[in-house]
Design an enzyme around this catalytic site. Structure first.
Site, short mmCIF file in Angstrom:
data_model
loop_
_atom_site.label_atom_id
_atom_site.label_comp_id
_atom_site.label_asym_id
_atom_site.label_seq_id
_atom_site.Cartn_x
_atom_site.Cartn_y
_atom_site.Cartn_z
CB SER A 156 -9.23 -16.95 -10.64
OG SER A 156 -8.10 -18.04 -9.81
NE ARG A 226 -10.41 -17.42 1.85
CZ ARG A 226 -11.22 -17.10 0.40
NH1 ARG A 226 -11.09 -17.97 -0.54
NH2 ARG A 226 -11.61 -15.44 -0.07
CG ASP A 321 -1.22 -14.62 -10.62
OD1 ASP A 321 -0.48 -15.70 -9.75
OD2 ASP A 321 -2.33 -14.71 -10.99
CG HIS A 354 -4.56 -15.83 -8.46
ND1 HIS A 354 -4.18 -16.14 -9.76
CD2 HIS A 354 -5.43 -16.62 -7.87
CE1 HIS A 354 -5.30 -16.63 -10.31
NE2 HIS A 354 -6.50 -16.33 -8.98
CG ASP A 355 -6.65 -12.04 -3.95
OD1 ASP A 355 -6.95 -12.94 -4.44
OD2 ASP A 355 -6.36 -12.35 -3.05
#
Lengths: 411, 193
Positions: A156, A226, A321, A354-355
């Site tokens: 990222s 968040r 992602d 994405h994680d």
């Protein structure tokens, strides 16, 4: 790589380096002095050729691997990838994790005391870019006696730093591992970032960024930021699978309390984050993301921008992602191919979104291990002890033997 | 794995050529060409296990569908574009051939010759052929566009490819007499006319 021989680097301790040489920032401002907090794992070899810099993303830190003796539960954020026998093998590589300037884990950032005023920087802390970070990281490498990195690795926003290393210091880096990246943010990415920033700055406790003086924390804004970010880090399928439409109670309450599990999960994650993260750092990190655009220097021509690089590249994306989808990584690969750079590219079938770059995935980890083998061979960092083929005793013997030849020079 | 078509291909490629290997498998052809001929290039591979093997073999490998992946490369970006025993699995073989001619100065294609006598015999006996070059059963084969040596010559003519070299081989030897009948693997080298 959950083989029996891969272990934790064990208890680690952060180190601190102070820099008195001013850092002239891309924004035109100057940071008169600053401190970087970092950790190292493994041993720098005699040739000083086996250094691997791990760059962190938005909410990461210098604590990449291992744990703290006084807080064994605080395991490094990429501990599954970095360690003895792991894909980034600390028996062969000297691995460095550093908290970036503007961060909130010990390096100089908005919450640090500005020596000029004796007060926290707050709103006066300058906006820092990926390019600025890379310069500060290079100075840390100077300090550690590392002329050239065997590799810079990141996911990222961390991947953007690895990429920037190849452009800012083409002669100081042999390989870049660019994982779950994008060559620049999309309009949608910037839009999400701005909603997050608006959540923070519109919190009355933000006080224009000088909330430290008010003994306040814009926790509500940071929490919302968040929560929003968290949704974009996960795939829709994963959220559906993990939480579905499961309710906290048996039936609908027809009110505005927490009802669905996903609401409860996100609020919990947001609250937890707001307690430990700095709101100004969050703003700064999202801006660094927004500004990253190496092709901006070449009129939008990414291939021409990347032709400055001399490093070999490993680029990987994850099919699920949607924050930085595979198409964005393919732009990087296409540009690298067009400019004749060495590049390998993997599109990994992981469901997490994405994680996924942070999570265990055997194929992903095998690819990184295979690429790092190539790096090790090239820079003379030694062979991987092939754990599964050897008995435990043999392995220890080999490790003992390998250890003798290498003086411990780690800072 | 020792593959005779690889030896033949290696003999055609000058030192330090730029090579694109479509469907590079475990990457041994490119790795070998890099070691012996100093070639620089990229492999394209879709399969996860092959991709990993290619990374282990130290080549540049890009995970992509060949038919989509070729679009990433500029006109004339390579000296040679190789398609080794993969043409028969392409959805649009004609387009792939055209793309090879666009991206490379020369193209090299190898494919199982459907005209090989054993294949013909299988058909005569009422079955789809299964052989060393066509190891799959009809119901699980990835091969959707099989052709004979003569058929491939026709396609070359259609897309405007000039054939520079044409071999039909069997068991590691070039078949000179009745190649379309006695040879099991076609190996063609061509360029845009």
């Amino acid at each position: 790589m959950n083989d029996t021989a891969s272990r934790s680097v064990g208890a680690v301790a952060p180190q601190r380096a102070g820099f008195l040489e001013p850092l002239i920032l891309k924004a035109g401002k100057t940071l008169a002095s600053y401190e970087l907090v970092y950790e190292t794992y493994g041993t720098l070899n005699a040739a000083r050729s086996n250094a691997v810099l791990v760059c962190h993303a938005l909410s990461g830190s210098h604590h990449v691997a291992g744990y703290y003796a006084d807080d064994p539960r605080k395991v490094g954020w990429w501990d599954n990838l970095v360690g003895p026998g792991k894909p980034i093998d600390t028996e062969r590589f000297f691995v460095i994790g550093v908290n970036n300037i503007g961060g909130c884990h010990g390096s100089t950032g908005p919450g640090s005391i500005d020596r000029a005023t004796g007060q926290p920087y707050g709103a006066s802390f300058p906006v820092v870019t990926v390019e600025d970070w890379v310069v500060s990281q290079a100075r840390l490498m100077d300090r550690l006696g590392i002329e050239r990195l065997a590799a810079a690795v990141g996911g990222s926003l961390g991947a953007m730093q690895a990429m920037q290393w190849t452009l800012s210091f083409p002669d100081r880096i042999a390989h870049a591992l660019v994982i779950a990246a994008a060559p620049r943010l999309s309009t949608q990415n910037i839009a999400f970032n701005d909603v997050a920033r608006q959540a923070i700055v519109s919190d009355p406790d933000f006080h224009g960024g000088n909330f430290y003086a008010h003994k306040a924390i814009p926790a509500r804004g940071l929490k919302l930021a968040r929560m929003l970010g968290h949704i974009t880090y996960l795939s829709e399928d994963l959220l559906m699978e993990k939480f579905g439409r499961v309710l906290k109670r048996d039936e609908y309450g027809f009110n505005y309390e927490v009802e669905f599990e996903i609401e409860s999960y996100l609020r919990y994650q947001g609250d937890k984050f707001a307690q430990v993260f700095d709101a100004n750092t969050y703003l700064l990190m999202t801006k660094a993301l927004d500004y990253f655009d190496p092709a901006n220097e070449t009129g939008g021509n990414l291939a021409r921008a990347l032709s400055l690089a001399k490093a070999g590249f490993f680029v990987a994306s994850f099919k699920s992602d949607w924050r930085f989808p595979p198409e964005r990584s393919r732009e990087i690969v296409k540009a690298l191919v067009a400019s004749n750079r060495d590049v390998s590219y993997a599109e990994i079938d992981a469901p997490h979104g994405h994680d996924a770059f942070l999570l265990d995935n055997p194929h992903y980890h095998q690819l990184v291990a295979a690429y790092m083998d190539r790096v090790a061979m090239e820079v003379g960092a030694g062979r991987r002890a092939t754990p599964l083929a050897l008995a435990a005793g043999e392995l220890e013997e080999m490790r003992g033997y390998a250890g003798r030849g290498e003086p411990r020079e780690g800072a | 794995m020792q593959r005779y078509d690889f030896e033949l291909i290696a003999s055609w490629i000058p030192e330090r050529s730029r090579v694109l290997d479509l469907g590079c498998g475990d990457g041994v052809l490119l790795a070998g060409l890099a070691a012996t001929h100093g070639v620089k290039g990229y492999g394209i591979e879709i399969d996860d296990a092959n991709l990993l093997a290619s990374v282990k073999n130290g080549i540049n490998v890009v995970q992509s569908d060949i038919e989509e992946g070729l679009a990433s490369f500029g006109d004339g970006a390579f000296d040679f574009v190789i398609l080794s025993q993969t043409l028969q699995a392409m959805r649009d073989a004609e387009r792939v051939l055209n793309e090879m001619l666009r991206v490379g100065r020369e193209g090299i294609v190898t494919f199982p010759n459907f005209g090989y006598w054993r294949h013909r015999l299988d058909i005569l006996q009422g079955h789809m052929p299964v052989s060393k070059t066509l190891p799959h059963d009809w119901w699980n084969t990835p091969n959707i566009h099989l052709c004979t040596v003569k058929d491939f010559e026709s396609l070359c003519a259609k897309v405007g490819a000039e054939i520079l070299d044409e071999r039909v081989i069997h068991d590691g030897k070039t078949v000179r007499v009745l190649p379309n009948l006695r040879g099991s693997l076609g190996v063609f080298r061509f360029r845009r006319r």
